[in-house]
Scaffold this active site. Structure first.
Site, short mmCIF file in Angstrom:
data_model
loop_
_atom_site.label_atom_id
_atom_site.label_comp_id
_atom_site.label_asym_id
_atom_site.label_seq_id
_atom_site.Cartn_x
_atom_site.Cartn_y
_atom_site.Cartn_z
N GLY A 99 83.11 -37.92 -34.91
CA GLY A 99 82.53 -38.75 -33.95
C GLY A 99 83.36 -39.03 -32.76
CB SER A 100 82.94 -41.32 -30.07
OG SER A 100 82.73 -42.47 -30.87
CB THR A 101 88.04 -41.10 -29.01
OG1 THR A 101 88.16 -39.48 -28.93
CG2 THR A 101 89.48 -41.67 -29.08
CD GLU A 114 83.53 -36.07 -25.99
OE1 GLU A 114 83.55 -37.19 -26.40
OE2 GLU A 114 83.49 -35.04 -26.58
CB CYS A 118 83.72 -32.02 -30.37
SG CYS A 118 83.63 -30.57 -31.48
CE LYS A 150 76.06 -43.50 -40.34
NZ LYS A 150 74.97 -43.21 -39.62
CB VAL A 207 83.22 -44.55 -33.69
CG1 VAL A 207 82.81 -44.83 -35.14
CG2 VAL A 207 82.04 -45.07 -32.81
N GLY A 208 86.37 -43.65 -34.01
CA GLY A 208 87.44 -43.17 -34.83
C GLY A 208 88.67 -44.40 -34.64
CD GLU A 231 88.58 -32.50 -37.49
OE1 GLU A 231 88.65 -32.19 -36.34
OE2 GLU A 231 89.07 -32.11 -38.33
P1 NAP Z 1 79.87 -41.65 -32.72
O1 NAP Z 1 78.87 -42.66 -31.93
O2 NAP Z 1 81.08 -41.96 -32.90
O3 NAP Z 1 79.20 -41.38 -34.01
C1 NAP Z 1 79.32 -40.75 -35.23
C2 NAP Z 1 78.80 -41.41 -36.54
O4 NAP Z 1 79.56 -42.30 -36.75
C3 NAP Z 1 77.14 -41.24 -36.63
O5 NAP Z 1 76.73 -41.13 -37.90
C4 NAP Z 1 77.20 -42.94 -36.60
O6 NAP Z 1 76.14 -43.70 -37.09
C5 NAP Z 1 78.52 -43.18 -36.95
N1 NAP Z 1 79.18 -44.74 -36.54
C6 NAP Z 1 79.16 -45.15 -35.30
N2 NAP Z 1 79.70 -46.43 -35.17
C7 NAP Z 1 80.15 -46.57 -36.47
C8 NAP Z 1 81.02 -47.66 -36.98
N3 NAP Z 1 81.44 -48.53 -36.30
N4 NAP Z 1 81.42 -47.36 -38.12
C9 NAP Z 1 81.05 -46.44 -39.13
N5 NAP Z 1 80.39 -45.30 -38.49
C10 NAP Z 1 79.95 -45.48 -37.29
O7 NAP Z 1 79.51 -40.32 -32.09
P2 NAP Z 1 78.28 -39.21 -31.74
O8 NAP Z 1 77.84 -39.99 -30.49
O9 NAP Z 1 77.30 -39.21 -32.94
O10 NAP Z 1 78.67 -37.76 -31.64
C11 NAP Z 1 79.37 -37.29 -30.30
C12 NAP Z 1 80.89 -37.51 -30.48
O11 NAP Z 1 81.36 -36.57 -31.86
C13 NAP Z 1 81.71 -37.01 -29.35
O12 NAP Z 1 82.59 -37.66 -29.03
C14 NAP Z 1 82.14 -35.52 -29.77
O13 NAP Z 1 83.44 -35.13 -29.23
C15 NAP Z 1 82.44 -35.93 -31.22
N6 NAP Z 1 82.53 -34.72 -32.12
C16 NAP Z 1 83.67 -34.48 -32.75
C17 NAP Z 1 83.77 -33.16 -33.35
C18 NAP Z 1 85.26 -32.86 -33.73
O14 NAP Z 1 85.12 -31.81 -34.67
N7 NAP Z 1 86.13 -33.00 -33.33
C19 NAP Z 1 82.53 -32.42 -33.65
C20 NAP Z 1 81.41 -32.95 -33.08
C21 NAP Z 1 81.39 -34.10 -32.44
P3 NAP Z 1 74.86 -43.65 -36.09
O15 NAP Z 1 74.42 -42.41 -35.59
O16 NAP Z 1 73.78 -44.24 -37.27
O17 NAP Z 1 75.34 -44.67 -34.98
#
Ligand code: NAP
Length: 815
Positions: A244-246, A397, A300, A192, A248-249, A266
C-alpha cells in the site's frame, strides 16, 4: 489504399465482454457477502456493511461486511488452529493443494477477470491477459517451492499466522503475491482486501474452498482500515505483509515496532522511465504507454517520471502526444479499450488535484482531444512538461494516468535525476547501446530494472523496493524468506511494552558524558612515573581521530578496576563516520564497485593479521571479562574463522539468473544495502564484532560500528588490524561510547541505509520505531541473546541476507 492510411481511418467497433456470469454469481449470493473464516461464510449479527460499486457505471454490485474485533479474533484463531497441522503437513502435500488452487483459478479465469474489471475498473484486456494468468502462475510457481521446501530450505521453519493487507490496484495479483508464498512455506493467513475492491478476493475464497484447502489456512476478512489495525496489532499474528502507500506503511512500522513480528512493506514509487538519444523511439513511445497508462497509471511501479535526453526530447514528446491522441478510454469490459475507469471518485479527485498542482508549479499540461464516456470515473491520459525536478508533482506519487517529463544531457545526469527521489521501486531504461543501458540500470537504485521494456512481472522474479518503497521481496526464491524463520529461532516475544501513545519520545538514547573517576596519582600500580596514555581515539575514515566532545569513558576490568579509557562518542562523531562511510561507498571505484575477489583478499588479510595477534587479543578479552584465557583464545579463533567464512562469501553471493517467462534474461543481483550502522552486543565482544562486520563489508557495504559498550577494547585494538590489512579508508568506522545514544543518531540519520542493533528489547523497539522516518531496513535482537560461538546462530545465510538487497534486471533478447 495504403495500409498506413487504413490505420489512420480505421474505426473500432465495440467488443464487449459479457457481465452475465458475474451478475449471476452476485445474484447467487443475494449480493451480500460475509467473511471467509474456516472455509465458511460468516455474516456477523448486526455487522455493518459496505457497498461495492462499479466505477465505470456507478452500479452497485454488492454489500460486504465491515469486520470488527470479534471477527478479526475469530479469523486469527482459525488461522492459529490451522497452523498446527498445516505447518507439519509435508511439502509435497501442500504442493498438491497449491496446484489444485492454480487449476481452479484457470477453470474460473473468465469469471475472475470479468469480476475484477467490474469491481476495479481495469480493462478486461489487462485482467484477462495479465492479472488472472499471473494469479495462476504464482500458485503454480509456489506449489513448486512447497514441493522442494523440505530439501532445499530445511534450515528454515514457517513463521506462523500471517496478517496480509493489500491495496485496490491489483486486487487478485496482490493477493496471489501474498498468499501463495505464505501457504507454500507452511504458514496460515488472514487477508484483508482493500475496501474499494473486495469482491474478487471473495470469489477467490470460493475457488480455494472448492480446491479442498483445509479450513483456516486462508481466511479473508473484509473491513476498513480499522480492521487492518486490528490485524496488525493482534498479539497472535506473527508477521505482517503489507502492500500500500508509504504513509500507511510508516504507521504499520510504528505499530509493529519492538513486537518481534516480522514485517514486509511493498510501498509506493515514482519510477523513472529513461530514454536515451539512440533508443528506438517508436518502441519507447509504446513503452511509455505501458508504463503509465497500464491500469490507468494506478500502478506502484508506473513509469511516471519520463526522463528524455535533451536533443531528442521535442521529437519524442511530439511522437508521444500523437500516440496519446489514439488511446481509447472507455468501458472496462470493452476488449478494444486501452484505459478503463479510475477506481473511485475520491481517487479521481486526488489525481485531478495533482494536475492542478502541476499547473500551479509552472507545468504545461497536455491532454489529448479524445472522447471520454459521459458518466463514470474516467480520467484522460495526461502529460505535464516544463516542471522543475524538485516540484511536488515530479516528486510525489500521483497514482493515476499522469506522466511528468524532464530532460537530461548526459548519462551521469540521467542517473542523478533517476535517483533524485525518496522512492526506489522500479525503473525502465531505453537505449540501443546495451553497454550504456546496463551500466545505467546497475546505477539506478531500485528493485526492478527493465531494459528496453517495462512493467514485466513473473512469479520467479522477486519484486520490491529500495529506500521508501519499502523492504522485502515478493516472488522468486528471495521472496520465500519473508515467510520463513531460521529453524533454530523461536518467535521473539520481547520483554518490553511500548508506551500506550506509541510515541518514541522517551529518555532512550539520552546520554550525558561524565568524567571517569581515575586513580588520583595517574600512575599505574607499582610504577613511579606517570603511565603512558594509550586511550584509543575513534576510527573514522581510516584515521584515529579525537572524539568530537573530547570526553572519555572508563572501561572496567574483571574485578571492577579501571583498565582503560575510550572516547565517549556523540552525534557529531556518528555524523562524521557516516560521511566517511558514504565517501567510501560512492568513491570511484567505491567499495561496492570493487570485485568480490578484491574484497575477499582484504578479508583474508584481516583474518591473517588477527590470527598473528591471537594471544594479545585473547589477553585483552580476559582483562575485560571474567573468562579464562582458553575461552578467550577460542573466541579469537572463531573470529578468525568468521572472517574466513565471509572472505569466502565475498565472491559467491552475487545473485542468480531467474527463470521467468521472459524471452531474454532476468538477473537477480544481490546488491549491497549501502551504509550500515551496527550496534554490537556485550557478549563475545570480539567475535560478535567480527561476525557482524565481516558479512556487511564482504557484500560491499560500508559500516559504522558501535562496539560493545562494556567491553570496547578489543574493537579499538582492531584499528591496528584494519590499518595493516589494506582496508580502504571509510569502509569500517568505529565509534565507541554509549550504545543507545550512538544508535539513536544512526537510526535517525537520513544517509544510513540499515541499522543492525544487538541490545535491549527497548532499544530494539526504538530502532524499529525511528526507522520509519525514512523506511530504513533494520535488524534487531529484541533483547534476546544469541549464541555467537555457535555456527548456526553466529553466522550463515541470514547474515548475507541482511547485508544485501535484490535488484532484478530484465533484458529481453532478439531483434
Ligand atoms: P493504502 O491506502 O495504503 O491502503 C492499502 C491497504 O491498507 C488497504 O487494504 C487499506 O484498507 C489498508 N489500510 C489503510 N490504512 C490502514 C491502517 N492504518 N492500518 C492497516 N491497514 C490500513 O493504499 P491504496 O490507496 O489502497 O493503494 C495504493 C498504494 O499502494 C500506492 O502507494 C501504491 O504505490 C501502493 N502499491 C505498492 C505495490 C508494491 O508492490 N510496492 C503494489 C501495489 C500498490 P482500506 O482500503 O479499507 O482503507
Amino acid at each position: 489504399m495504403e495500409i498506413s492510411e487504413i490505420f489512420k481511418t480505421m474505426q473500432y467497433g465495440p467488443a464487449p465482454e459479457s457481465p452475465t456470469a458475474v451478475q449471476a454469481w452476485l445474484d447467487d449470493h443475494q449480493r451480500k457477502f460475509g467473511l471467509f473464516i474456516n472455509n465458511q461464510w460468516i455474516i456477523p449479527e448486526g455487522a455493518s456493511s459496505y457497498p461495492s460499486y462499479n466505477p465505470a457505471s456507478g452500479e452497485k454490485l454488492a454489500d460486504t461486511v465491515q469486520a470488527g474485533q470479534k471477527e478479526v479474533d475469530q479469523a486469527v484463531a482459525a488461522a492459529r488452529q490451522a497452523f498446527k497441522t498445516w505447518c507439519t503437513t509435508p511439502g509435497v502435500t501442500r504442493a498438491r493443494y497449491l496446484y489444485a488452487i492454480a487449476r481452479n483459478i484457470q477453470k474460473h479465469a473468465r469469471l475472475l477477470a470479468v469480476l475484477e474489471s467490474m469491481d476495479n475498473g481495469k480493462p478486461i484486456r489487462e485482467s484477462r491477459d495479465i492479472d488472472v494468468p499471473l494469479l495462476a502462475r504464482h500458485f503454480y510457481y509456489h506449489a513448486g517451492w512447497a514441493q522442494l521446501m523440505d530439501k532445499e530450505l530445511n534450515d528454515y521453519q514457517p513463521v506462523g499466522v500471517i496478517g496480509q493487507i493489500i491495496p485496490w490496484n491489483f486486487p487478485l495479483l496482490m493477493l496471489a503475491w501474498k498468499i501463495a508464498p505464505a501457504i507454500a512455506m507452511g504458514n496460515t493467513v488472514v487477508l484483508k482486501p482493500a475496501s474499494y475492491t473486495r469482491l474478487s478476493a471473495l470469489l477467490f475464497a470460493e475457488v480455494v474452498a472448492e480446491a479442498g484447502l483445509p479450513p483456516g489456512v486462508i481466511n479473508v476478512v473484509t473491513g476498513s482500515s480499522q480492521a487492518g489495525t486490528m490485524i496488525v496489532t493482534h498479539p497472535d499474528v506473527d508477521k505482517i505483509a503489507f502492500t500500500g502507500s508509504t504513509e500507511v506503511g510508516r504507521i504499520l512500522r510504528h505499530q509493529t515496532a519492538g513486537s518481534g513480528k516480522k514485517l514486509s512493506l511493498e510501498l509506493g514509487g515514482k519510477s523513472p522511465f529513461v530514454v536515451f538519444e539512440d533508443a528506438d523511439l517508436d518502441s519507447a513511445v509504446e513503452g511509455v504507454v505501458d508504463a503509465i497508462w497500464f491500469n490507468q497509471g494506478q500502478v506502484c511501479c508506473a513509469g511516471s517520471r519520463l526522463l528524455v535526453q535533451e536533443n531528442i526530447a521535442p521529437r519524442f514528446l511530439d511522437k508521444l502526444k500523437e500516440r496519446m491522441q489514439h488511446l481509447r478510454v472507455g468501458d472496462p469490459l470493452d476488449k478494444c479499450i486501452d484505459m478503463g475507469a479510475i477506481v473511485d471518485q475520491t481517487q479521481w479527485d486526488t489525481i485531478d488535484s495533482w494536475v492542478k498542482t502541476g499547473l500551479q508549479e509552472g507545468g504545461e499540461v497536455f491532454q489529448p482531444d479524445i472522447e471520454l464516456p459521459a458518466a463514470g470515473c474516467f480520467y484522460p491520459p495526461t502529460l505535464i512538461t516544463g516542471l522543475d525536478p524538485a516540484a511536488a508533482t515530479v516528486q510525489e506519487e500521483i497514482f493515476g494516468p499522469v506522466l511528468v517529463s524532464l530532460t537530461f544531457r548526459t548519462p551521469a545526469e540521467a542517473i542523478e535525476l533517476a535517483n533524485n527521489t525518496r522512492y526506489g521501486l522500479a525503473a525502465s531504461v531505453w537505449s540501443d547501446n546495451i553497454n550504456l543501458a546496463l551500466d545505467v540500470a546497475s546505477k539506478i537504485k531500485a528493485g526492478s530494472l527493465w531494459v528496453n521494456c517495462t512493467n514485466l512481472f513473473d512469479a520467479a522474479s522477486g519484486f520490491g523496493g529500495y529506500r521508501e518503497s519499502g523492504f522485502g521481496r515478493e516472488g522468486g526464491k528471495e521472496g520465500l524468506y519473508e515467510y520463513l524463520r531460521p529453524a533454530w529461532q523461536a518467535r521473539p516475544r520481547p520483554d518490553f511494552h511500548p508506551p500506550e501513545s506509541g510515541s518514541s519520545k522517551s529518555a532512550w538514547g539520552a546520554h550525558t558524558p561524565t568524567r571517569p573517576s581515575l586513580p588520583a596519582n595517574g600512575k599505574a600500580e607499582g610504577e613511579s612515573l606517570p603511565a603512558v596514555d594509550r586511550t584509543p581515539k575513534m576510527y573514522i575514515g581510516g584515521k584515529q581521530v579525537r572524539p568530537d566532545g573530547n570526553y572519555t569513558r572508563a572501561v572496567f576490568g574483571r574485578k571492577g578496576e579501571i583498565i582503560g579509557q575510550v572516547g565517549d562518542g556523540n552525534r557529531k562523531d556518528i555524523r562524521d563516520a557516516v560521511e566517511a562511510a558514504h565517501a567510501a561507498h560512492t568513491a570511484r571505484p567505491g567499495w561496492a564497485m570493487r570485485h568480490g575477489y578484491n574484497r575477499s583478499q582484504i578479508l583474508y588479510f584481516i583474518a591473517e593479521n588477527l590470527a598473528t595477534r591471537r594471544d594479545e587479543f585473547a589477553r585483552r578479552i580476559v582483562s575485560m571479562n571474567a573468562g579464562s584465557l582458553k575461552s578467550a583464545q577460542v573466541e579469537v579463533d572463531l573470529a578468525v574463522e568468521r572472517l574466513f567464512t565471509y572472505a569466502a562469501w565475498a565472491d559467491k553471493y552475487g545473485g542468480s539468473v531467474q527463470e521467468t517467462t521472459l524471452r531474454g534474461i532476468t538477473v537477480a543481483l544481490n546488491e549491497p544495502v549501502g551504509v550500515i550502522g551496527i550496534a554490537c552486543p556485550d557478549e563475545y565482544p570480539l567475535l560478535a564484532f567480527a561476525s557482524l562486520m565481516a558479512p556487511a563489508i564482504a557484500r560491499g557495504n560500508t559500516v559504522v560500528m558501535v562496539p560493545s559498550e562494556k567491553y570496547p577494547l578489543s574493537a579499538t585494538d582492531f584499528y591496528q588490524v584494519l590499518d595493516t590489512s589494506d582496508v580502504p579508508p571509510g569502509v569500517v568506522n568505529i565509534v565507541t561510547g554509549n550504545r543507545d545514544h550512538l544508535t539513536k543518531t544512526l537510526v535517525q540519520h537520513e544517509d544510513v541505509d540499515s541499522v543492525w542493533y544487538f541490545g535491549t528489547a527497548e532499544g530494539s523497539y526504538q530502532v524499529e520505531y525511528e526507522s520509519a522516518a525514512n523506511m530504513k531496513r533494520t535488524w534487531v535482537s529484541y533483547g534476546i541473546l544469541r549464541k555467537w560461538n555457535s555456527e548456526t546462530e553466529g553466522s550463515g545465510e541470514g547474515f548475507l541476507h541482511e547485508a544485501t538487497q535484490v535488484k532484478n534486471i530484465w533484458v529481453p533478447t532478439g531483434e
